[in-house]
Design a protein around this motif. Structure first.
Motif, PDB file in Angstrom:
ATOM      1  N   GLY A 212      62.747  41.660  44.325  1.00 29.17           N
ATOM      2  CA  GLY A 212      63.017  42.268  45.548  1.00 29.17           C
ATOM      3  C   GLY A 212      63.679  41.716  46.507  1.00 29.17           C
ATOM      4  N   PRO A 213      64.053  42.558  47.690  1.00 26.16           N
ATOM      5  CA  PRO A 213      64.967  42.158  48.566  1.00 26.16           C
ATOM      6  C   PRO A 213      63.974  40.688  49.370  1.00 26.16           C
ATOM      7  CG  PRO A 213      63.827  43.930  49.438  1.00 26.16           C
ATOM      8  CD  PRO A 213      63.480  43.675  48.017  1.00 26.16           C
ATOM      9  N   LYS A 214      64.972  39.733  49.756  1.00 24.05           N
ATOM     10  CA  LYS A 214      64.372  38.653  50.280  1.00 24.05           C
ATOM     11  C   LYS A 214      63.798  38.894  51.934  1.00 24.05           C
ATOM     12  CE  LYS A 214      67.283  35.296  50.717  1.00 24.05           C
ATOM     13  NZ  LYS A 214      68.216  34.539  50.676  1.00 24.05           N
ATOM     14  N   PRO A 219      56.356  37.641  51.337  1.00 32.77           N
ATOM     15  CA  PRO A 219      56.513  36.221  51.704  1.00 32.77           C
ATOM     16  C   PRO A 219      57.058  35.433  50.554  1.00 32.77           C
ATOM     17  CG  PRO A 219      54.392  37.079  52.660  1.00 32.77           C
ATOM     18  CD  PRO A 219      54.934  38.213  51.899  1.00 32.77           C
ATOM     19  N   ALA A 220      56.531  35.902  49.211  1.00 30.89           N
ATOM     20  CA  ALA A 220      56.921  35.177  47.939  1.00 30.89           C
ATOM     21  C   ALA A 220      58.396  35.135  47.854  1.00 30.89           C
ATOM     22  CB  ALA A 220      56.003  35.489  46.919  1.00 30.89           C
ATOM     23  N   SER A 221      59.027  36.115  48.341  1.00 29.79           N
ATOM     24  CA  SER A 221      60.479  36.362  48.102  1.00 29.79           C
ATOM     25  C   SER A 221      61.402  35.161  48.879  1.00 29.79           C
ATOM     26  CB  SER A 221      61.086  37.856  48.466  1.00 29.79           C
ATOM     27  OG  SER A 221      60.807  37.776  49.834  1.00 29.79           O
ATOM     28  N   ILE A 222      60.921  34.439  49.675  1.00 27.45           N
ATOM     29  CA  ILE A 222      61.494  33.390  50.155  1.00 27.45           C
ATOM     30  C   ILE A 222      61.955  32.091  49.301  1.00 27.45           C
ATOM     31  CG2 ILE A 222      59.487  32.040  50.613  1.00 27.45           C
ATOM     32  CD1 ILE A 222      60.944  30.823  53.136  1.00 27.45           C
ATOM     33  N   LEU A 223      60.964  32.392  47.982  1.00 28.08           N
ATOM     34  CA  LEU A 223      61.363  31.443  46.941  1.00 28.08           C
ATOM     35  C   LEU A 223      62.449  31.438  46.250  1.00 28.08           C
ATOM     36  CD1 LEU A 223      57.655  31.470  45.468  1.00 28.08           C
ATOM     37  CD2 LEU A 223      58.585  29.519  46.982  1.00 28.08           C
ATOM     38  N   GLN A 224      63.288  32.868  46.561  1.00 28.50           N
ATOM     39  CA  GLN A 224      64.481  32.934  45.710  1.00 28.50           C
ATOM     40  C   GLN A 224      65.448  31.877  46.282  1.00 28.50           C
ATOM     41  OE1 GLN A 224      65.671  37.279  46.618  1.00 28.50           O
ATOM     42  NE2 GLN A 224      63.747  37.877  45.773  1.00 28.50           N
TER      43      GLN A 224
END
Ligand code: GLP
Length: 242
Positions: A212-214, A219-224
């Motif tokens: 998904g988009p960051k 919140p877990a998308s920060i792990l990208q």
């Protein structure tokens, strides 16, 4: 950068997580970031079994937990303090003084946030264990939490309280409304991160985290942005990304 591992069942998921944990615990003075929830229980069981059969020691291990409910006492049966002692700490040889869990039952919670963040700043977490909420939260960093957040107090989303009502006699009114949690920036300082997720109800959150988009909406998308994250999934949790 995500390393995605898909295993056939929960036991194999836990085994993959344990392989990484074992390498970290073998280091000289390891610092572990630990999570609650059902996802890491299989990993903790394997750590206990390994301690019992191979004598792997936790005497030199330091741990920091992600979060704690606010408004229930430390020794409440559903506090994360109790969870961690019942599911791991009471069955290994870690000294109590090496265990760090935020307090959710002190008068001045703002001061507790500052104290916990100060403790965290003294160390570098070698391996951070994470589960993921169905709304994409990590720790208790709910959707909308800024990416630069440090340890803070957070209201819990209705969905999170519904998800966790199963631990409170299926009565959502008993689930605390607030929690103290390590922030997203605190979590991102870890050298290595593993995320454990199983079951179809995690598939959307896993998709948001990985593809998904960051965005603070997941919140877990920060792990990208982290360069060493291993995501360990069963087929159901991986169904939208595989
Ligand atoms: C809880 C915890 C999180 C956990 C998540 C998923 O509310 N605060 O640290 O990762 O929700 O829980 P479970 O593993 O039980 O699905």
């Amino acid at each position: 950068m995500f390393n995605i591992v898909i295993a056939d069942d929960y036991d194999l998921v836990s085994r993959e997580a344990f392989k990484i944990m074992r390498n970290t615990v073998a280091k000289e003075n390891p610092v572990l970031g630990l999570a609650t929830g059902s996802s890491p229980i299989g990993l903790y069981k394997k750590m206990i079994a390994d301690h019992n059969s191979n004598g792997t020691s936790y005497k030199n291990v330091i741990t920091f937990n992600l979060d704690e409910y606010i408004g229930i006492e430390r020794n409440h049966e559903q506090s994360y303090y109790t969870f961690m002692h019942e599911n791991l700490f009471d069955s290994i040889d870690i000294p109590e003084t090496s265990i760090h869990i935020p307090h959710g039952d002190c008068g001045d919670m703002e001061a507790e946030c500052a104290r916990y963040e100060e403790e965290l700043k003294k160390v570098v977490i070698d391996l951070q264990v994470l589960g993921i909420g169905t709304d994409g939260h990590i720790g208790f960093n709910e959707p909308g939490t800024p990416f630069d957040s440090l340890t803070h107090i957070t209201p819990l989303e209705e969905q999170t309280r519904k998800d966790n009502a199963r631990f409170f006699e299926d009565d959502i009114s008993r689930v605390p409304t607030h929690a103290i949690t390590m922030g997203l920036a605190s979590i991102m300082r870890a050298k290595k991160i593993i995320v454990i997720a199983t079951g179809a109800n995690k598939a959307n959150a896993v998709y948001g985290m990985v593809k998904g988009p960051k965005t603070p909406d997941c919140p877990a998308s920060i792990l990208q942005d982290h360069d060493d994250v291993t995501v360990i999934l069963d087929h159901e949790a991986a169904s939208r990304i595989a």
